[in-house]
Design a protein around this motif. Structure first.
Motif, mmCIF file in Angstrom:
data_model
loop_
_atom_site.group_PDB
_atom_site.id
_atom_site.type_symbol
_atom_site.label_atom_id
_atom_site.label_comp_id
_atom_site.label_asym_id
_atom_site.label_seq_id
_atom_site.Cartn_x
_atom_site.Cartn_y
_atom_site.Cartn_z
ATOM 1 N N ALA A 134 8.506 -27.065 63.209
ATOM 2 C CA ALA A 134 7.414 -27.983 63.543
ATOM 3 C C ALA A 134 7.943 -29.233 64.243
ATOM 4 O O ALA A 134 7.294 -29.772 65.132
ATOM 5 C CB ALA A 134 6.654 -28.364 62.283
ATOM 6 N N ALA A 135 9.143 -29.664 63.862
ATOM 7 C CA ALA A 135 9.730 -30.865 64.446
ATOM 8 C C ALA A 135 10.047 -30.665 65.931
ATOM 9 O O ALA A 135 9.966 -31.601 66.721
ATOM 10 C CB ALA A 135 10.986 -31.256 63.678
ATOM 11 N N GLU A 136 10.390 -29.450 66.307
ATOM 12 C CA GLU A 136 10.681 -29.172 67.717
ATOM 13 C C GLU A 136 9.475 -28.489 68.371
ATOM 14 O O GLU A 136 9.613 -27.581 69.180
ATOM 15 C CB GLU A 136 11.930 -28.299 67.843
ATOM 16 C CG GLU A 136 11.868 -27.042 67.007
ATOM 17 C CD GLU A 136 12.919 -25.999 67.347
ATOM 18 O OE1 GLU A 136 12.523 -24.906 67.790
ATOM 19 O OE2 GLU A 136 14.108 -26.298 67.167
ATOM 20 N N ARG A 137 8.304 -28.913 67.931
ATOM 21 C CA ARG A 137 7.014 -28.375 68.399
ATOM 22 C C ARG A 137 7.026 -28.004 69.877
ATOM 23 O O ARG A 137 7.328 -28.810 70.737
ATOM 24 C CB ARG A 137 5.964 -29.434 68.116
ATOM 25 C CG ARG A 137 4.608 -29.202 68.683
ATOM 26 C CD ARG A 137 3.639 -30.058 67.909
ATOM 27 N NE ARG A 137 3.574 -29.606 66.521
ATOM 28 C CZ ARG A 137 2.901 -28.518 66.147
ATOM 29 N NH1 ARG A 137 2.289 -27.780 67.023
ATOM 30 N NH2 ARG A 137 2.869 -28.164 64.885
ATOM 31 N N THR A 142 2.049 -21.312 68.165
ATOM 32 C CA THR A 142 1.304 -21.612 66.938
ATOM 33 C C THR A 142 2.197 -21.372 65.727
ATOM 34 O O THR A 142 2.858 -20.336 65.628
ATOM 35 C CB THR A 142 0.052 -20.714 66.853
ATOM 36 O OG1 THR A 142 -0.708 -20.894 68.051
ATOM 37 C CG2 THR A 142 -0.809 -21.065 65.660
ATOM 38 N N LEU A 143 2.187 -22.325 64.819
ATOM 39 C CA LEU A 143 3.028 -22.234 63.616
ATOM 40 C C LEU A 143 2.153 -22.104 62.376
ATOM 41 O O LEU A 143 1.305 -22.967 62.128
ATOM 42 C CB LEU A 143 3.816 -23.528 63.469
ATOM 43 C CG LEU A 143 5.253 -23.580 63.946
ATOM 44 C CD1 LEU A 143 5.835 -24.941 63.595
ATOM 45 C CD2 LEU A 143 6.072 -22.473 63.315
ATOM 46 N N ILE A 144 2.361 -21.034 61.642
ATOM 47 C CA ILE A 144 1.562 -20.814 60.432
ATOM 48 C C ILE A 144 2.476 -20.773 59.213
ATOM 49 O O ILE A 144 3.420 -19.975 59.156
ATOM 50 C CB ILE A 144 0.741 -19.506 60.543
ATOM 51 C CG1 ILE A 144 -0.146 -19.549 61.812
ATOM 52 C CG2 ILE A 144 -0.102 -19.287 59.289
ATOM 53 C CD1 ILE A 144 -1.005 -18.313 62.028
ATOM 54 N N GLY A 145 2.204 -21.651 58.265
ATOM 55 C CA GLY A 145 2.988 -21.692 57.035
ATOM 56 C C GLY A 145 2.191 -21.141 55.867
ATOM 57 O O GLY A 145 0.974 -20.992 55.945
ATOM 58 N N ALA A 166 0.071 -31.404 56.294
ATOM 59 C CA ALA A 166 0.483 -32.683 56.883
ATOM 60 C C ALA A 166 1.995 -32.860 56.773
ATOM 61 O O ALA A 166 2.654 -33.268 57.732
ATOM 62 C CB ALA A 166 -0.236 -33.823 56.179
ATOM 63 N N ARG A 167 2.535 -32.509 55.615
ATOM 64 C CA ARG A 167 3.966 -32.713 55.391
ATOM 65 C C ARG A 167 4.808 -31.808 56.275
ATOM 66 O O ARG A 167 5.813 -32.211 56.832
ATOM 67 C CB ARG A 167 4.272 -32.472 53.908
ATOM 68 C CG ARG A 167 5.637 -32.949 53.481
ATOM 69 C CD ARG A 167 5.753 -33.050 51.976
ATOM 70 N NE ARG A 167 5.694 -31.761 51.319
ATOM 71 C CZ ARG A 167 4.754 -31.396 50.474
ATOM 72 N NH1 ARG A 167 3.784 -32.209 50.163
ATOM 73 N NH2 ARG A 167 4.778 -30.196 49.919
ATOM 74 N N LYS A 168 4.386 -30.549 56.405
ATOM 75 C CA LYS A 168 5.185 -29.593 57.181
ATOM 76 C C LYS A 168 4.969 -29.771 58.680
ATOM 77 O O LYS A 168 5.841 -29.431 59.473
ATOM 78 C CB LYS A 168 4.808 -28.160 56.791
ATOM 79 C CG LYS A 168 5.061 -27.826 55.335
ATOM 80 C CD LYS A 168 6.405 -27.202 55.147
ATOM 81 C CE LYS A 168 6.576 -26.753 53.698
ATOM 82 N NZ LYS A 168 7.887 -26.159 53.460
ATOM 83 N N GLY A 169 3.785 -30.197 59.069
ATOM 84 C CA GLY A 169 3.515 -30.384 60.490
ATOM 85 C C GLY A 169 3.201 -29.100 61.232
ATOM 86 O O GLY A 169 3.328 -29.032 62.453
ATOM 87 N N PRO A 197 -6.628 -30.800 61.920
ATOM 88 C CA PRO A 197 -5.854 -31.808 61.191
ATOM 89 C C PRO A 197 -6.075 -31.770 59.671
ATOM 90 O O PRO A 197 -5.639 -32.669 58.987
ATOM 91 C CB PRO A 197 -6.374 -33.115 61.780
ATOM 92 C CG PRO A 197 -7.766 -32.834 62.205
ATOM 93 C CD PRO A 197 -7.841 -31.383 62.543
ATOM 94 N N GLY A 198 -6.734 -30.735 59.183
ATOM 95 C CA GLY A 198 -6.865 -30.614 57.729
ATOM 96 C C GLY A 198 -8.307 -30.487 57.286
ATOM 97 O O GLY A 198 -8.593 -30.248 56.122
ATOM 98 N N ASP A 199 -9.227 -30.661 58.227
ATOM 99 C CA ASP A 199 -10.637 -30.606 57.830
ATOM 100 C C ASP A 199 -11.293 -29.261 58.139
ATOM 101 O O ASP A 199 -12.474 -29.075 57.889
ATOM 102 C CB ASP A 199 -11.426 -31.750 58.469
ATOM 103 C CG ASP A 199 -11.141 -31.887 59.961
ATOM 104 O OD1 ASP A 199 -10.365 -31.056 60.492
ATOM 105 O OD2 ASP A 199 -11.684 -32.796 60.580
ATOM 106 N N ILE A 200 -10.530 -28.335 58.719
ATOM 107 C CA ILE A 200 -11.087 -27.003 58.971
ATOM 108 C C ILE A 200 -10.537 -26.058 57.904
ATOM 109 O O ILE A 200 -9.328 -25.940 57.727
ATOM 110 C CB ILE A 200 -10.699 -26.485 60.378
ATOM 111 C CG1 ILE A 200 -11.107 -27.503 61.446
ATOM 112 C CG2 ILE A 200 -11.339 -25.124 60.646
ATOM 113 C CD1 ILE A 200 -10.486 -27.264 62.794
#
Ligand code: C5P
Length: 220
Positions: A134-137, A142-145, A166-169, A197-200
């Motif tokens: 995530a840091a090297e976005r 698409t990144l799924i955790g 939010a923490r993982k990005g 951003p977290g609301d879906i």
């Protein structure tokens, strides 16, 4: 069956559970069976994607028609995943990755005759691969955790999911309940997917294949 709506996409899936050696014959591991990750790899393959499956200790057979990279430790999974992620359209981190590993690996078998009645293990943190990705976005990737949680309350699961997203990005975080009889070894799964951003919030329940298809729908 879904249409071949992932044709031409390159999808990396990690599955299973990493194992951290204590000595040549023992390890610290977890109860991940790899079933959800395998279902994701199969579903992505069937929908036309080119799939790399980074597999850490699977309890079930790996699917055909995917590129299989077998790993044991978190560090091996890290190297294989970062390598496969270059040029991928999606990375789905379904593997249960060990958060800690023994600080040292004994060169020979640890013996009770030498240890006596107590044995203390010192563990150190493993690098967080998902956070590293995530840091090297990379645009277009698409990144799924995943988050395996033992919380019983639905709202608490959702809050954990939002905080972890939010923490993982990452772009999406799939929260699934695990326990003695839930999640890992079971054929069915119930998940809550929290998207940036977290609301879906998307909910999916059913066979691991059905849950896999719901997760892959996020990519199309
Ligand atoms: O923080 P937690 O272990 O709950 O995060 C789970 C998610 O992060 C999973 O997608 C897992 O594959 C990933 N992970 C990782 N590297 C770690 C630990 C977890 O990529 N060291």
């Amino acid at each position: 069956l879904r249409p071949r709506d992932l044709t031409g996409r390159r999808v990396v899936v990690t599955a299973g559970g990493t194992r951290e050696p204590l000595d040549p014959v023992r390890f610290i591991g977890n109860r991940s069976s790899g079933r959800q990750g395998i279902a994701l790899a199969e579903a992505a393959r069937d929908r036309g994607a080119e799939v790399v499956l980074v597999a850490a200790h699977l309890e079930v057979a790996a699917p055909t028609g995917v590129e299989l990279q077998e790993v044991a430790t978190t560090e091996q999974l890290r190297v294989a995943t970062l390598d496969a992620a270059a040029g991928a359209d999606a990375v789905i981190m379904a593997a249960a990755v060990a958060d800690y590993r023994p600080e040292t690996v004994a060169p020979g078998k640890i013996k009770k005759e030498q240890q006596g009645d107590e044995l203390t293990l010192r563990l150190v943190r493993n690098p967080d691969i998902l956070a590293e990705l995530a840091a090297e976005r990379t645009p277009g990737r698409t990144l799924i955790g995943f988050a395996a949680e033992t919380e019983s309350d639905d709202d608490a699961m959702l809050e954990l999911g939002r905080a972890k997203l939010a923490r993982k990005g990452c772009d999406h975080l799939v929260v699934n309940r695990v326990g003695w009889n839930e999640g890992f070894a079971a054929a069915e799964n119930t998940v809550v997917i929290v998207s940036r951003p977290g609301d879906i919030v998307t909910r999916a329940s059913g066979t691991k294949r059905e849950v896999a298809d719901a997760i892959l729908d996020l990519l199309v």
